[in-house]
Design a protein around this motif. Structure first.
Motif, mmCIF file in Angstrom:
data_model
loop_
_atom_site.group_PDB
_atom_site.id
_atom_site.type_symbol
_atom_site.label_atom_id
_atom_site.label_comp_id
_atom_site.label_asym_id
_atom_site.label_seq_id
_atom_site.Cartn_x
_atom_site.Cartn_y
_atom_site.Cartn_z
ATOM 1 N N ARG A 157 -61.189 73.122 22.018
ATOM 2 C CA ARG A 157 -60.718 73.463 23.437
ATOM 3 C C ARG A 157 -59.399 74.434 22.988
ATOM 4 N N SER B 15 -64.573 75.936 24.817
ATOM 5 C CA SER B 15 -64.209 75.694 26.468
ATOM 6 C C SER B 15 -62.937 76.071 26.765
ATOM 7 N N ARG B 16 -62.461 76.583 27.766
ATOM 8 C CA ARG B 16 -61.149 76.681 28.062
ATOM 9 C C ARG B 16 -60.707 75.279 28.571
ATOM 10 N N GLY B 17 -59.634 74.951 27.989
ATOM 11 C CA GLY B 17 -58.967 73.627 28.168
ATOM 12 C C GLY B 17 -57.471 73.781 27.843
ATOM 13 N N ASN B 18 -56.604 73.187 28.321
ATOM 14 C CA ASN B 18 -54.917 72.995 28.117
ATOM 15 C C ASN B 18 -54.868 72.302 26.898
ATOM 16 N N GLN C 88 -66.771 73.147 39.721
ATOM 17 C CA GLN C 88 -66.625 74.076 38.643
ATOM 18 C C GLN C 88 -65.773 75.418 39.039
ATOM 19 N N TYR D 11 -70.056 70.776 33.525
ATOM 20 C CA TYR D 11 -69.375 70.039 34.727
ATOM 21 C C TYR D 11 -70.371 68.954 35.411
ATOM 22 N N GLU E 160 -53.810 73.223 37.484
ATOM 23 C CA GLU E 160 -55.055 72.812 37.360
ATOM 24 C C GLU E 160 -56.270 73.236 38.031
ATOM 25 N N ASN F 125 -59.754 73.873 36.598
ATOM 26 C CA ASN F 125 -59.320 74.672 35.400
ATOM 27 C C ASN F 125 -60.229 74.438 34.345
ATOM 28 N N ASN F 126 -60.556 73.195 34.062
ATOM 29 C CA ASN F 126 -61.402 72.774 32.842
ATOM 30 C C ASN F 126 -62.049 71.532 32.972
#
Length: 911
Positions: free
Chosen positions: A629, A407-410, A695, A671, A736, A699-700
């Motif tokens: 992530r 998953s996309r994630g900071n 969604q 989500y 975000e 951002n994530n």
């Protein structure tokens, strides 16, 4: 574990169980489904209920009520609109036939098709949770999955929509019930709690049995169980009198009240007593004084479960906090909600008591303070900390059993984050769901595998997840655990003493931590040899604990965080280590797959047990799940898939087995999972519109979890409103929101979400912190308007297309038109965007010879060619796909196999 029940339902259940029905032992209700849960596994209990005539009659009446006046063609859509969405809506197709006539007395060869369909609907409903041959449930062979995926959105959703409430009378006899495995007892009680969300569940038992339940299964019972039994606190004073006396004694901001608030913040309002000093940042003696005061005032209870004493908030304690909140105004006002980007208060998800080290050993803290990698430039010590609820909710929502999710994630990086924060290993345990999370950074292979091992071997986490009584209840023989599962630490003493087994694992973790410290400090003769020894030890420790958690019935969720600065070569190395770890942490039945497929050491092979392979089912499974992530998930997917398919050389004489690992990219379902998991505590349920907007905009999933956790808890369960979605998203920072968009667009969206009224272009630029010119340039604002995310009012101002939380719009369905359009497709959304932003677009898109116009002739659209023609439209392609509910990627889902080459691949299940 089964889904976490909301506080409201747990309390309602407690009232019926204890205050009403305990006095009616032996009495029958003619309209009730009667079931004896004393000596039956949870799956049999569920089958007895779903196949009973009273329940089936009520379910049939509910379906007929919902479908009254509708044609057969409308049955499915009517039920789906009512919330019957189990099996992607296919259950609605099936259960609708309960509206057909039932003719049980017809001859077998003359049974009308409608009657057959009616009986099939009842039969399939009764098969929930059984893992039987019914193909509609074949994807969910376990009770937990059937509950989470089918029961709540299937028959219970039908009953809820029709406002029908069947009655269930459950009898428990202590003598038989106590003989059941503890895990089955816990699941049975939680199953009854879930059924109670739409049924009247009555518990029939003696007072002695009820007291035994309160003492033995306190954490599995409703919050007010012991209050109604009056087993732990005897008081003739009503709650109001207790609260009045306490208010006259306590300081509203003093330590005892802070302790009450800490208990109130916990999902079960219960914590281990040993965890309170760290939660409150006070020493043990001070916390003991607080507890003495609160017990004397009748605001908390103390009881013993598992490893030690637990403290629970009483109804009077909750009432006191409610009174304080009403008097001092703890809730935020509307202006404060929209005036900034307030962050939710981070708190530990859970705690467990520390244990003293055995004589002659280092204290347990050593495993949490040693460095896990020598590749970081700074030498700040590594430590293990408990995750906050926000992170736990998001990570657990993405986890798929036996699979890996990317998953996309900071992820924090060393350029902007203190080294102390970079060297934190996160752990968490949700006792209600019986799931444990270990969340670690991965910048090198060594850091990843040692962090996973040391997190699992953390004394606090180990004691929380695997207390001694749970270790003692593992019913596999030590021989199987050692020779088939390949679990280490099983010395002869440990076989008979869970305390020794626990201490062996903790000591293993301490020794591993000490080796990493030696490597960091260069206190070794051969760094390469020490590094190899560390890797072997870490793989062994992590693998042993993964298998131990598996046999104990705990769901293991790993989270790997890969920050942006990690180069592609290092990512490839990390994914190779992830794949090797997967071979060790996988199983075929009770056989560790690494030993069966890859082990080449003669001494190990001589003692290994060999499985009897089922030719019809030669596939093993990956224990638990992994969530990766990364800010750039595309950099992870390909090397991960490549290494999983070929992690190590396969031994020639290996058995004909393989392990299949689904590899998926985070999608809409994740989500939905975040909305529903957070919503369970808030009494809010997801809606299709809320999912689509979240969604599209967020951002994530971790950012979404943080936003939703800012919402308050409702007294009754209901769908989330779109104005509440607005309030939640208004808490997020601009970066975000709307991934891939320009900073100007994200800041514009953030400013509009926070505003309680439409803004002029000048006001909007000022609040967003951008120049008016940047709003006009590159079509930033025009694109948002074209997509209907932003609307221009009649007086020329701008507003975000979600309802305001005050005034006439509160509770309305203000949202982009495309979200409400069931027939929307990306082509149409992009067509409107092009018409709004491209000069002379009307003539161009009408001309099939124009490079742009040619793209819009035909039912679909080639988005790659569209981006090549209009590069600025690339981020809006994603938005168009998500808003229209048709976002897909080529690498969304795939299944990777490692091990023996199986000639016949499994037949895929229908979608």
């Amino acid at each position: 574990m089964l889904a976490d029940e909301s506080r409201k339902f747990r309390r309602n259940l407690a009232i019926r169980w204890c205050a009403v029905k305990l006095s009616l032992r032996g009495q029958d209700r003619l309209d009730a489904t009667r079931v004896d849960v004393s000596d039956a596994p949870p799956s049999d209990v569920l089958h007895s209920i779903l196949s009973s005539r009273p329940f089936q009659t009520t379910l049939t009446d509910a379906v007929r009520q919902l479908l009254a006046g509708t044609s057969k063609r409308e049955w499915t859509s009517t039920l789906r609109d009512a919330g019957v969405t189990a099996r992607d809506g296919r259950y609605a197709q099936l259960v609708g036939w309960l509206d057909a006539a039932r003719e049980p007395d017809a001859a077998p060869d003359r049974t009308p098709p409608e009657s057959v369909a009616h009986e099939n609907a009842l039969r399939y409903t009764a098969a929930l949770g059984q893992g039987q041959v019914a193909p509609v449930w074949a994807d969910y062979p376990t009770l937990d999955e059937a509950i989470d995926s089918d029961l709540a959105d299937g028959p219970l959703a039908v009953l809820a929509a029709a406002d029908q409430t069947p009655t269930i009378a459950a009898h428990i006899d202590k003598t038989d019930f106590a003989k059941r495995p503890r895990q089955q007892r816990e699941d049975t009680l939680k199953l009854l709690s879930i059924l109670d969300t739409q049924c009247n569940v009555y518990l029939l038992c003696t007072g002695r049995t009820a007291c035994w339940l309160a003492n033995t299964h306190r954490s599995d019972l409703p919050l007010d169980f012991d209050n109604y039994l009056n087993t732990t606190h005897h008081s003739d004073h009503p709650t109001e009198k207790v609260v009045d006396d306490a208010l006259s004694t306590l300081d509203p901001v003093g330590g005892p009240v802070q302790l009450l608030r800490a208990l109130s913040d916990e999902p079960t309002e219960t914590v281990p007593q040993a965890s309170l000093p760290e939660m409150l940042r006070r020493d043990s003696s001070t916390v003991s004084q607080y507890l003495s005061i609160l017990k004397e005032l009748g605001l908390v209870d103390c009881y013993s479960v598992g490893a030690g004493n637990h403290i629970s908030l009483r109804n009077s304690g909750s009432a006191l906090l409610d009174r304080l909140d009403a008097e001092i105004g703890r809730q935020s006002t509307l202006d404060s909600l929209f005036g900034g980007t307030g962050k939710s208060r981070k708190r530990p998800c859970n705690h467990a008591p520390e244990r003293e080290a055995p004589p002659g050993q280092h204290p347990p803290a050593a495993a949490g303070t040693a460095a896990a990698s020598t590749d970081d430039s700074d030498t700040a010590p590594y430590r293990t900390r408990f995750l906050d609820r926000t992170t736990h909710d998001a990570t657990a929502s993405l986890a798929t059993p036996g699979a890996i999710t990317v998953s996309r994630g900071n992820v924090a990086d060393s350029r902007s984050t203190p080294t102390e924060d970079l060297h934190v290993r996160g752990v968490s345990h949700d006792a209600d769901r019986d799931e444990v999370i270990v969340a670690v950074r991965g910048t090198t292979p060594l850091q990843y595998i040692t962090s996973i091992a040391l997190s699992l071997a953390s004394p606090r986490l180990f004691d929380n997840v695997l207390p001694l009584d749970r270790l003692d209840e593992i019913d596999l023989s030590p021989f199987i655990l050692r020779s088939a599962r390949c679990i280490g630490c099983l010395s002869s003493d440990a076989e008979n003493d869970p305390q020794v087994l626990r201490d062996n694992f903790i000591q293993w973790g301490q020794e591993l931590a000490e080796m990493t410290t030696d490597l960091r400090d260069d206190e070794c003769d051969d760094r390469g040899q020490l590094r190899s020894e560390i890797m072997r030890s870490a793989h062994g420790l992590a693998g042993s604990l993964a298998h131990l958690l598996d046999v104990a019935g705990v769901d293991l969720i790993r989270e790997l965080r890969v920050p942006s600065p990690v180069n592609d070569s290092d990512i490839d190395d990390i994914m190779e280590t992830v794949s090797v770890a997967a071979t060790i942490q996988s199983t075929y039945g009770h056989y560790a797959t690494y030993r069966q497929l890859f082990e080449d050491r003669p001494a190990k092979l001589e003692t290994a047990l060999s499985p009897q392979v089922d030719a019809a089912d030669p596939y093993g499974t990956y224990i638990g799940s992994l969530v990766v992530r990364s800010p750039s998930p595309d950099r992870v997917l390909e090397p991960l898939a490549d290494h999983l398919a070929d992690p190590l050389p396969v031994r020639e004489d290996r058995p004909e087995i393989a392990v299949e690992v689904p590899l998926r990219e985070a999608d809409r379902s994740d989500y939905v999972g975040v909305l529903n998991r957070v919503g369970e505590r808030k009494n809010l349920t997801a809606t299709p519109e809320a999912v689509t907007l979240c969604q599209t905009l967020v951002n994530n999933p971790w950012a979404l979890s943080a936003a939703l956790n800012r919402l308050g808890e409702e007294s009754q369960q209901r769908p989330i409103r779109l104005d509440e979605v607005r309030v939640a998203l208004a808490q997020l920072d601009a970066e975000e929101l709307l991934p891939d968009a320009t900073p100007t667009v994200s800041k514009t969206v953030a400013a509009l979400l926070r505003s309680a009224h439409p803004l002029s272009k000048t006001e909007l630029a000022e609040r967003a912190g951008v120049s008016p010119r940047s709003l006009r340039s590159d079509g930033n604002l025009d694109a948002l308007v074209a997509l209907d995310l932003v609307r221009e009012t009649d007086d020329g101002n701008y507003r975000f297309t979600l309802p305001f939380a005050t005034g006439d719009e509160r509770g309305t369905q203000v949202c982009p038109d495309v979200v409400d359009d069931d027939h929307a497709v990306p082509r149409d959304v992009l067509y409107e965007t092009v018409l709004s932003l491209v000069d002379d677009a009307g003539n161009r898109v009408a001309d099939p010879d124009d490079p742009l116009g040619a793209l819009f002739f035909g039912p679909g659209i080639d988005t790659e060619r569209l981006v090549a023609e209009l590069p600025w439209i690339e981020p809006w392609v994603r938005v168009a796909r998500l808003l229209s509910g048709s976002y897909h990627t080529e690498l969304t889902r795939q299944t990777v196999w490692f091990g023996a080459e199986i000639e016949q691949q499994p037949v895929g299940l229908p979608a």
